[in-house]
Design an enzyme around this catalytic site. Structure first.
Site, PDB file in Angstrom:
ATOM      1  N   VAL A  40       0.841  -1.207   0.000  1.00 63.04           N
ATOM      2  CA  VAL A  40       0.000   0.000   0.000  1.00 63.04           C
ATOM      3  C   VAL A  40       0.873   1.252   0.000  1.00 63.04           C
ATOM      4  CG1 VAL A  40      -1.820   1.269   1.200  1.00 63.04           C
ATOM      5  CG2 VAL A  40      -1.906  -1.217   1.124  1.00 63.04           C
ATOM      6  N   CYS A  41       1.969   1.225   0.744  1.00 64.26           N
ATOM      7  CA  CYS A  41       2.863   2.387   0.787  1.00 64.26           C
ATOM      8  C   CYS A  41       3.511   2.651  -0.576  1.00 64.26           C
ATOM      9  CB  CYS A  41       3.925   2.199   1.864  1.00 64.26           C
ATOM     10  SG  CYS A  41       3.246   2.131   3.531  1.00 64.26           S
ATOM     11  N   THR A  42       3.891   1.599  -1.264  1.00 65.69           N
ATOM     12  CA  THR A  42       4.466   1.744  -2.599  1.00 65.69           C
ATOM     13  C   THR A  42       3.416   2.280  -3.569  1.00 65.69           C
ATOM     14  OG1 THR A  42       6.081  -0.009  -2.203  1.00 65.69           O
ATOM     15  CG2 THR A  42       5.578   0.512  -4.507  1.00 65.69           C
TER      16      THR A  42
END
Length: 148
Positions: A43-45
């Site tokens: 999700v962060c990427t």
């Protein structure tokens, strides 16, 4: 958590290149500051790549984008290079920014939350958005706040 009408705290953190960066360095320019839990997670990427893919729109709105997590500057450098991120990633290992912004935690207090703050050119918060497990909403909400 900071909310609409609050002033940005003046903090100094290290960026992905090892340089010290302060929010006051951007006085006169709107800022989109997004907090995320961890480099190189799905999700962060997706969130970082979403900001990258829409970076031109943020620039057209006169804004700068800044991502913040507890990861090291070296970790940020690898992510920024690999994903070709055109914006600043700040390292917050001592949680100075997390505490100053009042970013809540998730998963029984173990993981920092995913929160985006939009500040106007005077450093006043004009919008906040929290969605811990969704990346796309952060980009959409930030662009919407800048266009109002």
């Amino acid at each position: 958590m900071l909310s609409k009408g609050d002033q940005l705290p003046d903090l100094e953190l290290e960026d992905q290149n090892g340089a010290l960066v302060s929010f006051s360095d951007f006085k006169g320019k709107p800022l989109v500051i997004y907090f995320y839990p961890k480099d190189n997670t799905s999700v962060c990427t997706a969130q970082a790549c979403g900001f990258r893919d829409n970076y031109e729109q943020f620039q057209e709105a006169g804004a700068e984008v800044i991502g913040i997590s507890q990861d090291s500057s070296a970790s940020h450098k690898k992510v920024a290079d690999k994903r070709r991120l055109p914006f600043i990633l700040l390292s917050d290992p001592k949680k100075k920014a997390l505490k100053a912004f009042g970013v809540p935690t998730t998963l029984f207090g173990l993981v920092p939350g995913r929160v985006t703050f939009v500040a106007d050119s005077k450093g006043q918060i004009i919008h906040t958005f929290r969605a811990d497990f969704s990346a796309a909403g952060h980009i959409k909400e930030a662009l919407k706040a800048l266009s109002n």
